[in-house]
Design a protein around this motif. Structure first.
Motif, mmCIF file in Angstrom:
data_model
loop_
_atom_site.group_PDB
_atom_site.id
_atom_site.type_symbol
_atom_site.label_atom_id
_atom_site.label_comp_id
_atom_site.label_asym_id
_atom_site.label_seq_id
_atom_site.Cartn_x
_atom_site.Cartn_y
_atom_site.Cartn_z
ATOM 1 N N GLY A 18 0.806 -1.215 0.000
ATOM 2 C CA GLY A 18 0.000 0.000 0.000
ATOM 3 C C GLY A 18 0.837 1.262 0.000
ATOM 4 N N GLU A 19 0.253 2.335 -0.473
ATOM 5 C CA GLU A 19 0.924 3.632 -0.482
ATOM 6 C C GLU A 19 1.025 4.141 0.948
ATOM 7 N N GLU A 24 -8.642 -3.188 2.788
ATOM 8 C CA GLU A 24 -9.280 -2.592 1.620
ATOM 9 C C GLU A 24 -8.463 -1.469 1.008
ATOM 10 N N VAL A 25 -7.390 -1.032 1.657
ATOM 11 C CA VAL A 25 -6.544 0.032 1.115
ATOM 12 C C VAL A 25 -5.836 -0.490 -0.129
ATOM 13 N N GLY A 47 -1.275 -7.648 2.904
ATOM 14 C CA GLY A 47 -1.404 -8.401 4.138
ATOM 15 C C GLY A 47 -1.649 -7.512 5.327
ATOM 16 N N VAL A 48 -2.491 -7.985 6.251
ATOM 17 C CA VAL A 48 -2.804 -7.231 7.465
ATOM 18 C C VAL A 48 -2.855 -8.200 8.636
ATOM 19 N N VAL A 77 -1.950 4.272 3.833
ATOM 20 C CA VAL A 77 -1.923 3.343 4.957
ATOM 21 C C VAL A 77 -1.963 4.101 6.279
ATOM 22 N N ARG A 78 -1.202 5.190 6.376
ATOM 23 C CA ARG A 78 -1.218 5.985 7.617
ATOM 24 C C ARG A 78 -2.612 6.528 7.899
ATOM 25 N N ALA A 79 -3.279 7.016 6.872
ATOM 26 C CA ALA A 79 -4.636 7.547 7.056
ATOM 27 C C ALA A 79 -5.589 6.440 7.502
ATOM 28 N N ALA A 80 -5.455 5.256 6.905
ATOM 29 C CA ALA A 80 -6.313 4.139 7.285
ATOM 30 C C ALA A 80 -6.026 3.683 8.711
ATOM 31 N N LEU A 81 -4.760 3.699 9.106
ATOM 32 C CA LEU A 81 -4.412 3.339 10.484
ATOM 33 C C LEU A 81 -5.014 4.323 11.479
ATOM 34 N N GLN A 82 -4.960 5.607 11.151
ATOM 35 C CA GLN A 82 -5.555 6.599 12.048
ATOM 36 C C GLN A 82 -7.051 6.365 12.207
ATOM 37 N N GLU A 83 -7.720 6.034 11.107
ATOM 38 C CA GLU A 83 -9.159 5.768 11.171
ATOM 39 C C GLU A 83 -9.440 4.484 11.942
#
Length: 246
Positions: A12-13, A107-108, A113-114, A17-23
């Motif tokens: 992921g970009e 979904e990002v 892998g997560v 990824v950082r934005a998704a982690l914050q959410e």
């Protein structure tokens, strides 16, 4: 939720990824605010006191209570959302929250892998690298610092691992028949399956049942494997667990 969550996201970009982690982290805090039985203003606390109708609650509360009712049905009441006569769905909330966070991160774009770990219970999706699966160590409850097994997600797109026992938190698991601490021959139950929401519930229910009934019940569940360890250092496993070791 009184525990530590950790995230491992591969691909992921970086900005996305950082934005998704914050959410994802914000979502965990929202879940805590909705479901905490220690907060008198949480929706669950107000629902338990009769100050709020279920229809007026967040859709998340409705979803979790429906999932919990299904877990209670499938476990024949060994998993319960009642504690000392009051509504308490915290036994399902942590697994549900971690699973939801993992699925949102997966979904990002570009993420391959997560792995989300909520207090030792883990939801894995995809793979960290091509040809290399996620692997999770299961702590040995009788030998601090040692491992009882290593679980591999090889060959599957999603896998979760949850453990219930007395090693970390003492006698915190309740027997729903008595309302008191569950007294069994077990010190830990580790359950492996696709969804952490349910795997976490199954580990708790099986621990309360004891090794004999718990193992038989876990064997009856589809797509579920388990490792049970007794206080006498006896290891009992479901028939298909060997396929998940590695």
């Amino acid at each position: 939720m009184g525990t530590v969550f950790s995230f491992d996201v591969r691909g992921g970009e970086p900005g996305a990824v950082r934005a998704a982690l914050q959410e994802a982290v914000a979502g965990l805090h929202r879940a805590d605010a909705l479901f905490s039985t220690y907060r008198p203003d949480s929706e669950v606390s107000r629902l338990a006191r009769g100050e709020l109708a279920l229809g007026d609650c967040s859709p998340d509360v409705t979803e979790v209570l429906e999932l919990a009712a299904e877990a209670e049905r499938l476990s024949e009441g060994w998993f319960s959302t009642r504690y000392r006569g009051s509504l308490d769905p915290t036994g399902i909330v942590k697994g549900w929250s971690a699973e939801r966070a993992a699925r949102e991160l997966a979904e990002v774009d570009g993420v391959c892998g997560v792995s989300v770990n909520g207090g030792g219970d883990v939801q894995m999706l995809g793979a960290p690298e091509p040809q290399r699966p996620w692997r999770i160590g299961v702590a040995d409850p009788l030998r601090p610092g040692g491992l009882a097994a290593v679980i591999s997600a090889a060959g599957v797109a999603e896998l979760s691992v949850a453990t219930s026992g007395t090693a970390e938190r003492g006698d915190h698991i309740v027997d729903p028949r008595t309302g008191r601490s569950a007294v069994t021959d077990l010190v830990s139950v580790t359950v492996v399956g696709p969804r952490l929401t349910f795997v976490d519930c199954w580990a708790t229910a099986a621990f309360a049942m004891g090794s004999r009934a718990g193992l038989a019940w876990l064997e009856s569940l589809p797509d579920v494997e388990a490792l049970l360890i007794t206080a006498g250092d006896e290891v009992r496993c479901t028939a298909g667990l060997a396929d998940r070791l590695g």
